[in-house]
Design an enzyme around this catalytic site. Structure first.
Site, PDB file in Angstrom:
ATOM      1  N   ARG A 100      78.928 121.952 -29.559  1.00  0.00           N
ATOM      2  CA  ARG A 100      80.218 122.084 -30.264  1.00  0.00           C
ATOM      3  C   ARG A 100      81.224 122.661 -29.275  1.00  0.00           C
ATOM      4  NH1 ARG A 100      80.230 124.725 -36.001  1.00  0.00           N
ATOM      5  NH2 ARG A 100      82.005 123.324 -36.238  1.00  0.00           N
ATOM      6  N   ASP A 242      87.681 131.090 -34.030  1.00  0.00           N
ATOM      7  CA  ASP A 242      86.702 130.440 -33.147  1.00  0.00           C
ATOM      8  C   ASP A 242      87.056 130.622 -31.685  1.00  0.00           C
ATOM      9  OD1 ASP A 242      86.500 128.878 -35.872  1.00  0.00           O
ATOM     10  OD2 ASP A 242      84.607 128.727 -34.791  1.00  0.00           O
TER      11      ASP A 242
HETATM   12  O1  MRU Z   1      82.670 124.859 -38.413  1.00  0.00           O
HETATM   13  P1  MRU Z   1      82.279 126.285 -38.608  1.00  0.00           P
HETATM   14  O2  MRU Z   1      81.706 126.551 -39.954  1.00  0.00           O
HETATM   15  O3  MRU Z   1      81.398 126.795 -37.482  1.00  0.00           O
HETATM   16  O4  MRU Z   1      83.641 127.088 -38.515  1.00  0.00           O
HETATM   17  C1  MRU Z   1      83.601 128.483 -38.601  1.00  0.00           C
HETATM   18  C2  MRU Z   1      84.927 129.123 -38.669  1.00  0.00           C
HETATM   19  O5  MRU Z   1      85.947 128.510 -38.505  1.00  0.00           O
HETATM   20  C3  MRU Z   1      84.941 130.606 -38.836  1.00  0.00           C
HETATM   21  O6  MRU Z   1      86.067 131.008 -39.536  1.00  0.00           O
HETATM   22  C4  MRU Z   1      84.960 131.249 -37.460  1.00  0.00           C
HETATM   23  O7  MRU Z   1      83.921 130.768 -36.664  1.00  0.00           O
HETATM   24  C5  MRU Z   1      84.864 132.698 -37.546  1.00  0.00           C
HETATM   25  S1  MRU Z   1      83.216 133.207 -37.951  1.00  0.00           S
HETATM   26  C6  MRU Z   1      83.231 134.886 -38.028  1.00  0.00           C
END
Ligand code: MRU
Length: 335
Positions: A100, A242
């Protein structure tokens, strides 16, 4: 309980695709199974991805060490064997990192573990475990700091997006960690949790966590959230991240940016809670952040475009709260 950990020579994680219907724990011994778990969001959330990346390298190091001890690929010289050992791990690391692209934590976790390669597989594992411990500790502090920032003389109505609790962060949570501390202080009236299309991390995971915490909550469809803010039903928006660029631009789950716009217009605080491991000073601004595009099938049966993240410009962010600092971007502070 940690959403991901090392146990008995393997990675053990809760499969988040099965929640909330089923609490299914999976045991992973092959780094490529972990790559698959990351891709399909069995493990997800930036800090948990950092842990996964590092633990994946630890798995690869153990396997490669086992291979060279077993003499696989025999007749290599000692130097050739070492080269092969390292190549095998670095190849697995590249696949983990590439699983990812948006959360900076994944590549960081991989790189930190790789940094101990020369010291052997036990050292790589020790580094991975240190990352887990650091993330867990950071979240506790972020929770307190964020709660101090939002502290009020009456219980608050908060809105959050995606999932940022223990499932996303190893332990405790970032934005949900802030909610947890405020709840402990008796300062949460209600949390609105965006359902978070298309994979419903809010409706499935955040609602599950809030129910376990005993926090009054309502799931809302993503399209409803900005109007809730405009109608003064929300006292504060608190989300995770992220990747946070050097200028304070914030990449987070798609649907975050409209919340920031609505919050700015309504004069409601928009707070980003994230560990320092999510701050990426190597990325100057949000437009340099790679936005993951996922399979259109997640959106529906017809043609679809499925960006998984968006970028909120720094001028819409009231503050970024990490375990070390509270950076008031809206007041001109810089990271
Ligand atoms: O696609 P995801 O579920 O991995 O996305 C996660 C998010 O956007 C969260 O808000 C982010 O990683 C913060 S986690 C503390």
């Amino acid at each position: 309980v940690r959403c991901i950990d090392w146990a008995d020579g393997a990675v053990r994680l809760i499969d988040q695709t099965a929640l909330p219907a089923e609490e299914r724990w999976v045991v992973i011994t092959d780094p490529d199974e972990l790559v698959d778990a990351i891709r399909r969001l069995a493990v997800r959330g930036a800090p948990a991805l950092g842990a996964a990346g590092a633990l994946g390298v630890a798995l690869a190091a153990r396997r490669a060490a086992g291979d060279s001890r077993a003499g696989n690929g025999a007749r290599e010289t000692a130097a050739g064997g070492a080269g092969r050992y390292e190549r095998e791990i670095r190849d697995a690391a590249a696949r983990l990192r590439g699983a990812r692209p948006t959360a900076v934590n994944l590549g960081r976790g991989v790189d930190r573990a790789l940094g101990r390669l020369g010291d052997g597989p036990d050292a790589v594992l020790a580094e991975a475990r240190a990352i887990l411990d650091e993330e867990a500790k950071a979240c506790r502090t972020i929770g307190e700091r964020g709660a101090d920032l939002l502290q009020a003389d009456r219980p608050l109505r908060l809105l959050t997006h995606c999932n940022t609790g223990w499932l996303a962060t190893v332990e405790w949570g970032t934005a949900l960690g802030v909610v947890t501390v405020l709840h402990e202080r008796g300062l949460v009236e209600r949390v609105y949790a965006d359902e978070t299309r298309p994979l419903l991390q809010g409706a499935r995971l955040t609602a599950f966590e809030l129910a376990a915490l005993g926090v009054d909550h309502r799931v809302v469809v993503d399209g409803a959230a900005p109007s809730l803010i405009a109608r003064r039903l929300v006292d504060g928006v608190v989300v995770g991240a992220d990747r946070i660029a050097a200028n304070g631009d914030v990449a987070n789950k798609v649907g975050t940016y409209p919340l920031a716009l609505a919050a700015a217009r309504a004069g409601v605080p928009f707070v980003v809670a994230a560990p320092e491991s999510t701050v990426d000073v190597g990325t100057p601004a949000g437009d340099a952040i790679e936005i993951e595009e996922r399979d259109p099938v997640e959106v529906g049966p017809g043609p679809a475009y499925n960006p998984a993240f968006d970028v909120t410009p720094h001028d819409l962010v009231t503050a970024v709260v990490t375990e070390r600092r509270t950076v008031r971007l809206s007041e001109g502070d810089t990271l």
